[in-house]
Write an enzyme that holds these catalytic residues in place. Structure first.
Site, PDB file in Angstrom:
ATOM      1  N   SER A   1     -74.672  51.545  63.186  1.00 20.13           N
ATOM      2  CA  SER A   1     -74.174  52.924  63.138  1.00 20.13           C
ATOM      3  C   SER A   1     -72.662  52.996  63.042  1.00 20.13           C
ATOM      4  O   SER A   1     -72.118  53.761  62.235  1.00 20.13           O
ATOM      5  CB  SER A   1     -74.661  53.713  64.360  1.00 20.13           C
ATOM      6  OG  SER A   1     -74.159  53.167  65.564  1.00 20.13           O
ATOM      7  N   ASP A   2     -71.932  52.213  63.862  1.00 24.01           N
ATOM      8  CA  ASP A   2     -70.476  52.345  63.808  1.00 24.01           C
ATOM      9  C   ASP A   2     -69.910  51.724  62.537  1.00 24.01           C
ATOM     10  O   ASP A   2     -68.926  52.238  61.987  1.00 24.01           O
ATOM     11  CB  ASP A   2     -69.798  51.775  65.058  1.00 24.01           C
ATOM     12  CG  ASP A   2     -70.256  50.386  65.431  1.00 24.01           C
ATOM     13  OD1 ASP A   2     -71.092  49.816  64.710  1.00 24.01           O
ATOM     14  OD2 ASP A   2     -69.774  49.864  66.457  1.00 24.01           O
ATOM     15  N   CYS A   3     -70.523  50.651  62.032  1.00 21.15           N
ATOM     16  CA  CYS A   3     -70.099  50.102  60.745  1.00 21.15           C
ATOM     17  C   CYS A   3     -70.328  51.124  59.634  1.00 21.15           C
ATOM     18  O   CYS A   3     -69.504  51.272  58.722  1.00 21.15           O
ATOM     19  CB  CYS A   3     -70.866  48.823  60.434  1.00 21.15           C
ATOM     20  SG  CYS A   3     -70.635  47.520  61.641  1.00 21.15           S
TER      21      CYS A   3
END
EC number: 5.4.99.39
Length: 765
Positions: free
Chosen positions: A484-486
């Protein structure tokens, strides 16, 4: 001489790629490579690391930097600047420091647009790969002499003064890593008393002084059983029948965290087979060397529950031990006898292997990570030593090997996309677009080419997989695993670059591909409002009581993370601004719920616990970035006011911040010893305060922080390697060498852009 190759697949017929190997990074040894001066430079870097290994334990990752800077003909031509005591930082001096950093970072970019780097630090990554090659008979072909020399260098250079090895390079000695690295040295040819600085004898003494290898944690017991140094009777059961349980059960594998699932998938296969490698003379010697009593007299039943206190971070609850004992005493004896061994166990092993093959294929045999890679590779060999699956695994081993001045180690996987996403945002913040246009264009191209274009193949939900189309991975497209953060950081980059002229930074990404990214982010928000990392959270928290490892916490089920939530808010706020008509209501609800999650998870002292970086400083930067993007301010948000107080309270006298890695396992803020500051921590804190509007109230703390960063800049424009800054699973650290290049520059760029600074008076003659 070692040389890094970029985006090359080589001639191996068993390797394939979804995007022509963009982002792939592999090392090769050229015995005739390098000039005498270049070889001397490498030798000097190795000697410097060795002489200072107990002061600065992470390497500077210098070998590839020497190569890339040479290939790009980089020479820093912008004079350095320093800020004297009592001197104001002018806009011009800040600009000079930022330009020096931006030019250096641009010179480190590779031909395909990414920034290579080591991502290692745990000392249990590499030994199992050596064990696997030893068992399968491929040790000499995969690790010829120069490879062995560098692996041994890494082991020697990271041995603690007491003779042991820590869970990671900065950690206290543990039985797990001391035993694994001792065996690794012996397999690679060292005698019982061999090794640099008496490495083997000192390690063996540490093992004996701490009870012998019967006190190794469960993962160690598994690997030693596979090698034949241990007996499977000394391991807790890992029944493969787990994979044929009904899906309604709370402990069904579909409900597990993906990394936990993919570790125990091949482990359960190997356990179910009771696989043991060849019992060679060396294995028999190790049986004599590692125990405090004769091998034949070891009480394996008792050994199952033994664990050295140095390794014990998460003690098993009584409930868990009762489950293991029940399986050990009643279930396993039944499942290993006719007819259940044919009716049940064989079916379970077949289903388990089906899942292993699926995971291998959908990751191009990279697998989700290094621990899982080696186990899956060995399982494929056990199934068929001459099969294509094992050969495809071998072809991807080079993707995991990394060479630095401290030797050769095994990466967790790669951080290509992760580092590139932050590097591009940091460069964009400099407002030096025309100076660094080619760098931005190449970075943009890499990010676009690295986006995952499809979901996992086939009926992926039946294989317990989540959607991935539109996501970004941590490493490259071939890896295949959405994060998700990537995804949020990749999306932010594409949106920011779409606002610049395409003739400078390249064509913007098609809206449909951006929509796919948004879809992934929306799918990963939990009922609490937070974002999980890989797959939706929602399994019962009590399942963590079944955590079978002794040295990690929170590994059984997926959780929500502050960093992922903060990143996603920033990405979706920007997306909403540029594409206001797409899923407007859903995105607004997402942001509101995510903000609520951040406010709810703030700690009493005003900080946020960082799950992937050290620690409260890191988490607070992401949280403040998310809150500020959502329109929260110091005036209208109590959480921001508390966070500002936390950051100002923890600022050091020299203007910086310095947080010990011990904050992560202890879950309380622990400053670095000796009032030291760390430039990366200082950068995170400085950006957090800028997000919180500190410049409008009292910019003095910002000036002090910026002064420390400017004065710490090195001659070439980068910053010194200091303490380790990454973490995972609460208790294990990860080394991100690119952080020292990216974050100090980014913080100075934001400082120069958002904090009013005086200009140097122009003298008229």
């Amino acid at each position: 001489m070692w040389r890094l190759k970029i985006a090359e697949g080589g001639k191996d017929p068993y390797i394939y790629s979804t995007n022509n190997f963009v982002g792939r990074q592999t090392w090769e040894y050229d015995p005739d490579g390098g000039t005498p001066e270049e070889r001397a430079q490498v030798d000097a870097a190795r000697l410097h690391f060795y002489n200072n290994r107990f002061q600065v334990k992470p390497c500077g990752d210098l070998l590839w930097r020497f190569q890339i800077l040479r290939e790009n003909n980089f020479k820093q031509t912008i004079a350095s600047v320093k800020i004297g005591d009592g001197e104001e930082i002018t806009y011009e001096k800040a600009t000079t420091a930022v330009r020096r950093a931006a030019h250096h970072l641009s010179a480190l970019q590779t031909s395909d647009g990414h920034w290579p780097a080591q991502i290692a630090g745990p000392l249990f990554f590499l030994p199992p790969l050596v064990f696997c090659m030893y068992i399968t008979g491929h040790l000499d072909s995969v690790f010829p002499e120069e490879y062995r020399k560098e692996i041994l260098r890494y082991i020697y250079y990271h041995q603690n003064e007491d003779g042991g090895w820590g869970l990671h390079i900065e950690g206290h000695s543990t039985m797990f890593c001391t035993a694994l690295n001792y065996i690794c040295m012996r397999i690679l040819g060292e005698g019982p008393d061999g090794g640099q600085d008496n490495a083997c004898a000192r390690a063996r003494k540490w093992i004996h002084d701490h009870g012998g290898v019967t006190h190794i944690p469960s993962w160690g017991k598994t690997w030693l059983s596979i090698l034949g140094v241990f007996d499977w009777c000394g391991s807790n059961p890992m029944p493969p029948e787990f994979w044929i349980l009904p899906s309604f059960l709370p402990m069904h594998p579909a409900k597990m965290w993906c990394y936990c699932r993919l570790v125990y998938m091949p482990m359960s296969y190997l356990y179910g087979k009771r696989f043991v490698g060849p019992i060679t003379p060396l294995i028999l010697q190790l049986r004599e060397e590692l125990f405090t009593e004769p091998y034949e007299k070891v009480n394996w039943k008792k050994a199952r529950h033994q664990c050295a206190k140095e390794d014990l971070y998460y003690p098993h609850p009584l409930l868990q031990d009762l489950i293991w004992d029940s399986l050990y005493l009643f279930t396993e004896p039944l499942l290993t006898r006719w007819p259940f061994n044919k009716l049940v166990r064989e079916k379970a092993l077949q289903v388990t292997m089906k899942h292993i093959h699926y995971e291998d294929e959908t990751s191009r045999y990279i697998t989700i990570g290094c621990v899982e890679k080696v186990l899956c590779m060995l399982a494929c060999w056990v199934e068929d030593p001459n099969g294509d699956a094992f050969k495809k695994h071998l072809a991807r081993v080079p993707d995991y090997l990394w060479v630095s001045e401290d030797g050769m180690t095994m990466q967790s996987f790669g951080s290509q996309e992760w580092d590139a996403g932050f590097a591009v945002q940091a460069l964009l913040a400099t407002n030096l677009v025309e100076e660094i246009a080619p760098t931005l264009a190449k970075g943009h191209d890499f990010i676009k080419k690295s986006q995952v274009r499809d979901n996992p193949s086939g009926d992926f939900k039946s294989m317990y997989r989540h959607i991935s189309k539109g996501s970004w991975t941590f490493s490259d497209q071939d890896h295949g695993w959405q994060v998700s953060d990537c995804t949020a950081e990749g999306l932010k980059c594409c949106l920011l670059l779409s606002m610049l002229p395409p003739e400078i930074v390249g064509e913007k990404m098609e809206p449909e591909r951006l929509y796919d990214s948004v879809n992934v982010l929306l799918s990963l928000q939990s009922k609490k409002g937070g974002l999980s990392a890989w797959e939706p959270a929602g399994a019962q928290e009590w399942l963590e009581l079944l955590n079978p490892t002794e040295f990690f916490a929170d590994i059984v089920v997926e959780h929500e993370y502050v960093e992922c939530t903060g990143s996603a808010i920033q990405a979706l706020v920007l997306f909403k601004k540029l594409y206001p008509g797409h899923r407007k209501k859903e995105i607004e609800n997402f942001i509101a719920n995510a903000v609520r999650f951040l406010e709810d998870t703030q700690t009493a002292d005003g900080s946020w616990y960082g799950n992937w970086g050290v620690c409260f400083t890191y988490g607070s930067w992401f949280a403040l970035g998310g809150l500020a993007a959502a329109g929260k301010t110091f005036a209208n948000c109590a959480a921001i006011r508390k966070a500002v107080k936390f950051l100002l309270t923890t600022q050091r006298e020299d203007g910086g911040w310095g947080e010990s890695y011990l904050s992560s396992p202890k879950k309380i803020y622990v400053p670095l010893e000796g009032s030291r500051s760390n430039v990366v921590h200082t950068a995170w804190a400085l950006m957090g305060l800028i997000h919180a509007g500190q410049a409008e109230r009292d910019p003095a703390p910002l000036h002090r922080a910026a002064k420390l960063i400017i004065n710490s800049q090195l001659e070439e424009g980068d910053w010194p390697q200091q303490e380790i800054t990454g973490v995972f699973m609460k208790n294990c650290m990860l080394h991100y060498p690119m952080y020292r290049d990216i974050y100090p520059m980014w913080a100075l760029a934001e400082y120069r852009r958002r904090v009013p600074l005086p200009s140097t008076p122009v003298c008229l003659t």
